[in-house]
Motif scaffolding. Structure first.
Motif, PDB file in Angstrom:
ATOM      1  N   SER A 273       0.830  -1.206   0.000  1.00  0.00           N
ATOM      2  CA  SER A 273       0.000   0.000   0.000  1.00  0.00           C
ATOM      3  C   SER A 273       0.865   1.257   0.000  1.00  0.00           C
ATOM      4  N   SER A 274       2.009   1.212   0.678  1.00  0.00           N
ATOM      5  CA  SER A 274       2.929   2.349   0.662  1.00  0.00           C
ATOM      6  C   SER A 274       3.487   2.585  -0.737  1.00  0.00           C
ATOM      7  N   VAL A 275       3.799   1.488  -1.441  1.00  0.00           N
ATOM      8  CA  VAL A 275       4.301   1.623  -2.810  1.00  0.00           C
ATOM      9  C   VAL A 275       3.237   2.240  -3.711  1.00  0.00           C
ATOM     10  N   ALA A 276       2.005   1.764  -3.600  1.00  0.00           N
ATOM     11  CA  ALA A 276       0.930   2.306  -4.439  1.00  0.00           C
ATOM     12  C   ALA A 276       0.682   3.783  -4.154  1.00  0.00           C
ATOM     13  N   LEU A 277       0.677   4.151  -2.867  1.00  0.00           N
ATOM     14  CA  LEU A 277       0.456   5.557  -2.522  1.00  0.00           C
ATOM     15  C   LEU A 277       1.618   6.419  -2.990  1.00  0.00           C
ATOM     16  N   ALA A 278       2.850   5.919  -2.861  1.00  0.00           N
ATOM     17  CA  ALA A 278       4.011   6.693  -3.316  1.00  0.00           C
ATOM     18  C   ALA A 278       3.962   6.919  -4.820  1.00  0.00           C
ATOM     19  N   VAL A 279       3.569   5.902  -5.570  1.00  0.00           N
ATOM     20  CA  VAL A 279       3.455   6.059  -7.027  1.00  0.00           C
ATOM     21  C   VAL A 279       2.402   7.109  -7.369  1.00  0.00           C
ATOM     22  N   ALA A 280       1.255   7.067  -6.661  1.00  0.00           N
ATOM     23  CA  ALA A 280       0.189   8.046  -6.916  1.00  0.00           C
ATOM     24  C   ALA A 280       0.655   9.458  -6.599  1.00  0.00           C
ATOM     25  N   VAL A 281       1.392   9.633  -5.509  1.00  0.00           N
ATOM     26  CA  VAL A 281       1.878  10.960  -5.131  1.00  0.00           C
ATOM     27  C   VAL A 281       2.893  11.478  -6.155  1.00  0.00           C
ATOM     28  N   VAL A 282       3.769  10.607  -6.634  1.00  0.00           N
ATOM     29  CA  VAL A 282       4.749  11.028  -7.635  1.00  0.00           C
ATOM     30  C   VAL A 282       4.050  11.447  -8.927  1.00  0.00           C
ATOM     31  N   LEU A 283       3.060  10.673  -9.351  1.00  0.00           N
ATOM     32  CA  LEU A 283       2.352  11.010 -10.586  1.00  0.00           C
ATOM     33  C   LEU A 283       1.518  12.280 -10.443  1.00  0.00           C
ATOM     34  N   GLY A 284       1.009  12.540  -9.236  1.00  0.00           N
ATOM     35  CA  GLY A 284       0.191  13.724  -9.025  1.00  0.00           C
ATOM     36  C   GLY A 284       0.922  14.853  -8.341  1.00  0.00           C
ATOM     37  N   GLU A 285       2.246  14.836  -8.397  1.00  0.00           N
ATOM     38  CA  GLU A 285       3.044  15.832  -7.676  1.00  0.00           C
ATOM     39  C   GLU A 285       2.747  17.259  -8.135  1.00  0.00           C
ATOM     40  N   ALA A 286       2.511  17.449  -9.432  1.00  0.00           N
ATOM     41  CA  ALA A 286       2.254  18.802  -9.947  1.00  0.00           C
ATOM     42  C   ALA A 286       0.954  19.364  -9.376  1.00  0.00           C
ATOM     43  N   GLY A 287      -0.093  18.551  -9.352  1.00  0.00           N
ATOM     44  CA  GLY A 287      -1.362  19.012  -8.798  1.00  0.00           C
ATOM     45  C   GLY A 287      -1.288  19.257  -7.312  1.00  0.00           C
ATOM     46  N   ILE A 288      -0.553  18.400  -6.598  1.00  0.00           N
ATOM     47  CA  ILE A 288      -0.399  18.584  -5.154  1.00  0.00           C
ATOM     48  C   ILE A 288       0.329  19.887  -4.851  1.00  0.00           C
ATOM     49  N   SER A 289       1.398  20.159  -5.585  1.00  0.00           N
ATOM     50  CA  SER A 289       2.158  21.398  -5.369  1.00  0.00           C
ATOM     51  C   SER A 289       1.309  22.620  -5.676  1.00  0.00           C
ATOM     52  N   THR A 290       0.488  22.540  -6.718  1.00  0.00           N
ATOM     53  CA  THR A 290      -0.361  23.680  -7.081  1.00  0.00           C
ATOM     54  C   THR A 290      -1.357  23.994  -5.970  1.00  0.00           C
ATOM     55  N   LEU A 291      -1.981  22.975  -5.405  1.00  0.00           N
ATOM     56  CA  LEU A 291      -2.945  23.200  -4.329  1.00  0.00           C
ATOM     57  C   LEU A 291      -2.258  23.718  -3.072  1.00  0.00           C
ATOM     58  N   GLU A 292      -1.071  23.198  -2.767  1.00  0.00           N
ATOM     59  CA  GLU A 292      -0.353  23.679  -1.583  1.00  0.00           C
ATOM     60  C   GLU A 292       0.044  25.148  -1.741  1.00  0.00           C
ATOM     61  N   GLN A 293       0.448  25.547  -2.931  1.00  0.00           N
ATOM     62  CA  GLN A 293       0.806  26.953  -3.158  1.00  0.00           C
ATOM     63  C   GLN A 293      -0.419  27.856  -3.108  1.00  0.00           C
ATOM     64  N   ALA A 294      -1.562  27.321  -3.540  1.00  0.00           N
ATOM     65  CA  ALA A 294      -2.785  28.122  -3.509  1.00  0.00           C
ATOM     66  C   ALA A 294      -3.234  28.390  -2.080  1.00  0.00           C
ATOM     67  N   VAL A 295      -2.990  27.436  -1.189  1.00  0.00           N
ATOM     68  CA  VAL A 295      -3.360  27.637   0.207  1.00  0.00           C
ATOM     69  C   VAL A 295      -2.484  28.706   0.843  1.00  0.00           C
ATOM     70  N   GLY A 296      -1.207  28.765   0.473  1.00  0.00           N
ATOM     71  CA  GLY A 296      -0.306  29.798   0.983  1.00  0.00           C
ATOM     72  C   GLY A 296       0.082  29.612   2.435  1.00  0.00           C
ATOM     73  N   PHE A 297       0.666  28.470   2.776  1.00  0.00           N
ATOM     74  CA  PHE A 297       1.089  28.203   4.149  1.00  0.00           C
ATOM     75  C   PHE A 297       2.280  29.082   4.528  1.00  0.00           C
ATOM     76  N   ASP A 298       2.256  29.566   5.787  1.00  0.00           N
ATOM     77  CA  ASP A 298       3.463  30.176   6.336  1.00  0.00           C
ATOM     78  C   ASP A 298       4.298  29.088   7.006  1.00  0.00           C
ATOM     79  N   THR A 299       5.337  29.489   7.751  1.00  0.00           N
ATOM     80  CA  THR A 299       6.219  28.488   8.361  1.00  0.00           C
ATOM     81  C   THR A 299       5.470  27.599   9.340  1.00  0.00           C
ATOM     82  N   GLY A 300       4.680  28.221  10.208  1.00  0.00           N
ATOM     83  CA  GLY A 300       3.895  27.426  11.144  1.00  0.00           C
ATOM     84  C   GLY A 300       2.863  26.577  10.442  1.00  0.00           C
ATOM     85  N   GLY A 301       2.276  27.110   9.370  1.00  0.00           N
ATOM     86  CA  GLY A 301       1.290  26.332   8.621  1.00  0.00           C
ATOM     87  C   GLY A 301       1.901  25.117   7.954  1.00  0.00           C
TER      88      GLY A 301
END
Length: 413
Positions: free
Chosen positions: A221-249
């Motif tokens: 299950s860890s392998v499957a989740l890691a593969v999914a995260v690698v393939l969706g890395e661009a979308g994940i990064s886009t959503l994280e940047q849209a949220v705009g976390f500070d250091t504590g966030g």
């Protein structure tokens, strides 16, 4: 005429060694530090409060970015997060969140382990002389029960104060499960009590195989989740940047991700074994295809596959679940007698227990993230029971049978 003297070639050699002190089974180190009920019940209360303080510390870090919120409101939110980790409901306005962060739940189990060990040792120190196995079991069970009592009282009090009496039963049952599991692991380890030592050999082999199969399920299950995260890395990064976390966030979001990592692994495992999972009413993510609707802006959800029918080659992921079940059967069949019935019984037990672990994991990974379409998230239980469990069971039995045939052929040659 004098006769020659012959000496024996083998001589007696004397050696010295230092004396060793052997600790007797009934020996004690002295009087107990605390009375048994105080150590057990009080320890359960302290373990629960320590977990609540841990959650409150993380929430306060996030509060530094929104300091306009009143401190009592923040502490109440932290208490509800603690209850959520025990199966409760986190109420945010008119929305209820019930998706359990299983990583945080596992951390609370670890907090209860030293408490169970300490409670048992205080009970044992209060007994002079040898203790019979029956009395020792009573000390273990008494320690576990009293720790669970103290822990559950805190859960009931927090649920009563922050969520009302109608929602007490959910976190209370979760607190019982967490405290019993954690304190039992600590008390049993401290006592040296091994109840499985008297169980049949095929059952012990089955437990060993189930442990190997459960570990394999975590790996695949860890392998499957890691593969999914690698393939969706661009979308994940886009959503994280849209949220705009500070250091504590960023710090708090990282901890939230770790807390929900075992939950996400449960979703990935259900997908691997063919059962699939849902991310809201009317949605489906499975090996055969994906159907999604509107989703919340949670970065990890960007790792979901795109909508539509899946490539037929996606069904090859089923081999990962088959491999986990096969490993359970091989480990169960390798040790012990060579009889076919005992081997098949051990392999079937390993596969069935691995399936039960998967089913429980899937059930604990279900919940809601809000209302309307977000009330039905997580693995599909009926499909997990009808597809995932038989898959693990059959693969374990077949692997056990192949292992027995291989050993029989090797012995004959």
């Amino acid at each position: 005429m004098p006769m020659p003297r012959f000496r024996d070639s083998e001589r007696l050699r004397l050696t010295t060694s230092s004396a060793r002190t052997v600790r007797l089974a009934g020996a004690t180190d002295g009087p107990p530090l605390l009375p048994w009920p105080v150590a057990a019940v009080g320890g359960g209360v302290l373990a629960a409060l320590a977990g609540a303080v841990l959650v409150a510390g993380v929430v306060l870090v996030a509060w530094l970015s929104a300091i306009a919120i009143a401190l009592p409101t923040v502490l109440g939110f932290a208490a509800q997060v603690w209850l959520l980790a025990h199966g409760g409901v986190l109420v945010i306005g008119d929305v209820g969140v019930s998706l359990v962060p299983l990583g945080l739940t596992a951390a609370f189990v670890l907090l209860c382990m030293p408490v169970g060990r300490f409670a048992y040792r205080q009970a044992r120190l209060a007994r002079t002389g040898d203790v019979s196995p029956r009395d020792d079991r009573r000390l273990v069970l008494g320690s576990v029960g009293q720790v669970a009592l103290g822990y559950t009282l805190v859960a009931a009090a927090l649920a009563w104060g922050f969520q009302g009496p109608a929602l007490i039963w959910r976190p209370a049952l979760g607190a019982i499960a967490v405290s019993v599991l954690g304190s039992a692991l600590g008390a049993v380890r401290a006592s040296g009590y091994r109840p499985w030592a008297t169980w049949p050999a095929w059952l012990r082999r089955g437990l060993r195989g189930a442990a190997a199969g459960g570990l394999a399920l975590v790996v695949v299950s860890s392998v499957a989740l890691a593969v999914a995260v690698v393939l969706g890395e661009a979308g994940i990064s886009t959503l994280e940047q849209a949220v705009g976390f500070d250091t504590g966030g960023v710090f708090v979001w990282s901890l939230i991700t770790l807390a929900y990592l075992p939950t996400a692994l449960g979703w990935a495992l259900s997908w691997l074994l063919g059962a699939g999972f849902t991310v809201g009413t009317g949605s489906l993510v499975s090996l055969s295809g994906t159907q999604l609707g509107m989703l919340p802006s949670i970065p990890l959800l960007a790792a979901l596959p795109s909508e539509g029918a899946a490539d037929p080659w996606m069904l090859a992921w089923l081999s990962a679940g088959v491999a986990a079940g096969a490993l359970a059967g091989v480990v169960a069949a390798r040790a012990g007698r060579r009889g076919v019935l005992g081997t098949l019984a051990a392999a079937a037990t390993a596969g069935l227990l691995a399936g039960i672990v998967f089913l429980g994991w899937a059930a604990a990974s279900r919940g809601a993230l809000g209302s309307l379409r977000l009330v039905d998230l997580g693995p599909r239980l009926w499909e997990s029971l009808l597809i995932g469990v038989p898959l693990l069971l059959l693969s374990a039995v077949l692997a056990g049978l192949v292992t027995w045939l291989f050993r029989r052929g090797a012995a004959a040659s």
